[in-house]
Design a protein around this motif. Structure first.
Motif, mmCIF file in Angstrom:
data_model
loop_
_atom_site.group_PDB
_atom_site.id
_atom_site.type_symbol
_atom_site.label_atom_id
_atom_site.label_comp_id
_atom_site.label_asym_id
_atom_site.label_seq_id
_atom_site.Cartn_x
_atom_site.Cartn_y
_atom_site.Cartn_z
ATOM 1 N N PRO A 29 0.763 -1.183 -0.087
ATOM 2 C CA PRO A 29 -0.009 -0.015 0.157
ATOM 3 C C PRO A 29 0.826 1.363 0.083
ATOM 4 N N PRO A 30 0.014 2.468 -0.044
ATOM 5 C CA PRO A 30 1.139 3.515 -0.282
ATOM 6 C C PRO A 30 1.821 3.781 1.190
ATOM 7 N N ARG A 31 2.792 4.426 1.148
ATOM 8 C CA ARG A 31 3.485 4.780 2.536
ATOM 9 C C ARG A 31 2.983 5.533 3.464
ATOM 10 N N PRO A 32 2.805 5.124 4.636
ATOM 11 C CA PRO A 32 2.282 5.965 5.827
ATOM 12 C C PRO A 32 2.987 7.197 5.950
ATOM 13 N N ALA A 33 2.313 8.362 6.277
ATOM 14 C CA ALA A 33 3.165 9.430 6.649
ATOM 15 C C ALA A 33 3.955 9.356 7.842
ATOM 16 N N ASP A 34 4.865 9.872 7.863
ATOM 17 C CA ASP A 34 5.781 9.791 9.212
ATOM 18 C C ASP A 34 4.989 10.765 10.269
ATOM 19 N N ALA A 35 4.612 10.665 11.463
ATOM 20 C CA ALA A 35 4.128 11.318 12.408
ATOM 21 C C ALA A 35 4.652 11.259 14.105
ATOM 22 N N ALA A 36 4.611 12.290 14.706
ATOM 23 C CA ALA A 36 4.961 12.331 16.199
ATOM 24 C C ALA A 36 4.055 13.260 16.798
ATOM 25 N N PRO A 37 3.921 13.241 18.009
ATOM 26 C CA PRO A 37 3.042 14.429 18.818
ATOM 27 C C PRO A 37 3.770 15.677 18.498
ATOM 28 N N PRO A 38 3.054 16.763 18.315
ATOM 29 C CA PRO A 38 3.721 17.930 18.280
ATOM 30 C C PRO A 38 3.905 18.624 19.779
ATOM 31 N N ALA A 39 4.849 19.485 19.742
ATOM 32 C CA ALA A 39 5.290 20.346 20.801
ATOM 33 C C ALA A 39 5.210 21.815 20.710
ATOM 34 N N GLY A 40 5.234 22.552 21.914
ATOM 35 C CA GLY A 40 5.441 24.092 21.472
ATOM 36 C C GLY A 40 6.734 24.475 21.108
ATOM 37 N N ALA A 41 6.698 25.586 20.555
ATOM 38 C CA ALA A 41 8.048 26.244 20.481
ATOM 39 C C ALA A 41 8.192 27.769 20.376
ATOM 40 N N SER A 42 9.050 28.563 20.513
ATOM 41 C CA SER A 42 9.093 29.862 20.481
ATOM 42 C C SER A 42 10.446 30.499 19.804
ATOM 43 N N ARG A 43 10.308 31.976 19.371
ATOM 44 C CA ARG A 43 11.338 32.443 18.499
ATOM 45 C C ARG A 43 11.609 33.672 19.235
ATOM 46 N N GLY A 44 12.813 34.219 18.953
ATOM 47 C CA GLY A 44 13.223 35.535 19.420
ATOM 48 C C GLY A 44 12.566 36.688 18.457
ATOM 49 N N PRO A 45 12.936 38.059 18.896
ATOM 50 C CA PRO A 45 12.473 39.003 17.892
ATOM 51 C C PRO A 45 12.946 38.821 16.427
ATOM 52 N N SER A 159 3.591 -6.368 3.165
ATOM 53 C CA SER A 159 4.231 -5.538 2.190
ATOM 54 C C SER A 159 4.680 -4.483 2.950
ATOM 55 N N VAL A 160 4.783 -4.092 4.134
ATOM 56 C CA VAL A 160 5.280 -2.862 4.812
ATOM 57 C C VAL A 160 6.502 -3.326 5.405
ATOM 58 N N VAL A 161 7.546 -2.450 5.288
ATOM 59 C CA VAL A 161 8.698 -2.334 6.233
ATOM 60 C C VAL A 161 9.082 -1.257 7.003
ATOM 61 N N ARG A 162 9.714 -1.432 8.083
ATOM 62 C CA ARG A 162 9.883 -0.287 9.022
ATOM 63 C C ARG A 162 11.613 0.059 9.066
ATOM 64 N N GLU A 163 12.014 1.179 9.131
ATOM 65 C CA GLU A 163 13.572 1.331 9.223
ATOM 66 C C GLU A 163 13.795 0.729 10.586
ATOM 67 N N THR A 164 15.109 0.483 10.683
ATOM 68 C CA THR A 164 15.823 -0.107 12.001
ATOM 69 C C THR A 164 17.144 0.279 11.709
ATOM 70 N N PRO A 165 17.978 0.346 13.122
ATOM 71 C CA PRO A 165 19.307 0.562 13.098
ATOM 72 C C PRO A 165 19.931 -0.653 12.330
ATOM 73 N N CYS A 166 20.966 -0.482 11.606
ATOM 74 C CA CYS A 166 21.604 -2.000 11.057
ATOM 75 C C CYS A 166 22.500 -2.269 12.217
ATOM 76 N N ASP A 167 22.820 -1.825 13.238
ATOM 77 C CA ASP A 167 23.680 -2.681 14.445
ATOM 78 C C ASP A 167 22.592 -2.959 15.550
ATOM 79 N N ALA A 168 21.366 -2.955 15.189
ATOM 80 C CA ALA A 168 20.353 -3.618 16.280
ATOM 81 C C ALA A 168 20.344 -4.769 16.611
ATOM 82 N N ARG A 169 20.388 -5.268 17.669
ATOM 83 C CA ARG A 169 20.758 -6.497 18.298
ATOM 84 C C ARG A 169 19.370 -7.113 18.988
ATOM 85 N N ASP A 170 18.260 -6.335 19.202
ATOM 86 C CA ASP A 170 17.156 -6.713 19.688
ATOM 87 C C ASP A 170 16.377 -7.515 18.711
#
Length: 211
Positions: A29-45, A159-170
């Protein structure tokens, strides 16, 4: 116009669509969109009417609850902007390879809001951490893109795979395939290719071998 608040969404490694298993030709199927919970942020002048928050080559703090733009020589600097784009990420340019995460930037403007949350989307910044680890590097197991050198594993859905560290041992996160080449068409993949992964762009086919 002053930006009063910015929403930062850290986009971790998502699922990549499997174009086909070389052994049996199944597709995904089409690749799902990446997502994570949003957080607030601010900027200077702002420095002027054309100032852009987190323009290319600017640096930011790493506090997910309050992201601020700071000088890259500041002790508080934790990441640098590789690219900055206006508008929604889904319709904008892709972030460069080796991007560690993406900040989605919005302005606090209830009067102009269309969806009721009080914010207006301004764009997104492709960020790279100033210090390791770098999940966006080949084999790092993260970042908003899957690139050559990355490893993937089946995530339990057909038919869907997920990226994982190449050195993962778990065992639950151990890599099963490594992307060794990116080509325009499957017939350009080298012998020994066991999996075709959708990488997007003008050369969308990732040729992956078992590890």
């Amino acid at each position: 116009m002053r930006v009063h608040a910015v929403r930062a969404a850290v986009l971790a490694a998502g699922c990549a669509m499997v174009l086909a298993l070389a052994a049996n030709g199944c597709t995904g199927p089409p690749r799902p969109a990446d997502a994570a919970p949003p957080a607030g942020a601010s900027r200077g002048p702002e420095s002027g009417p054309a100032a852009v928050f987190l323009a290319r080559d600017a640096c930011s703090t790493g506090n997910r609850q309050r992201v601020e733009e700071v000088g890259c020589d500041s002790e508080r600097a934790s990441a640098i902007v590789l690219a900055r784009h206006e508008g929604p990420r889904e319709r904008g340019p892709r972030c460069p390879e080796r991007t560690d995460y993406v900040l989605v930037i919005s302005e606090r403007r209830p009067d102009a809001d269309e969806d009721g949350d009080g914010t207006v989307l301004r764009g997104y910044a492709c960020m790279r951490s100033l210090e390791p680890p770098h999940p966006g590097d080949p084999g790092g197991g993260g970042g908003p893109r899957t690139i050559v050198g990355d490893c993937v594993r089946a995530d339990g859905r057909r038919s869907v795979v997920r990226e994982t560290p190449c050195d993962a041992r778990d065992g639950r996160h151990a890599p099963e395939y490594r992307v060794v080449r990116q080509v325009a068409h499957r017939d350009r993949c080298p012998p020994g290719t066991a999996l075709y992964v959708d990488l997007g762009g003008s050369t969308p086919v990732g040729c992956a071998e078992r590890v």
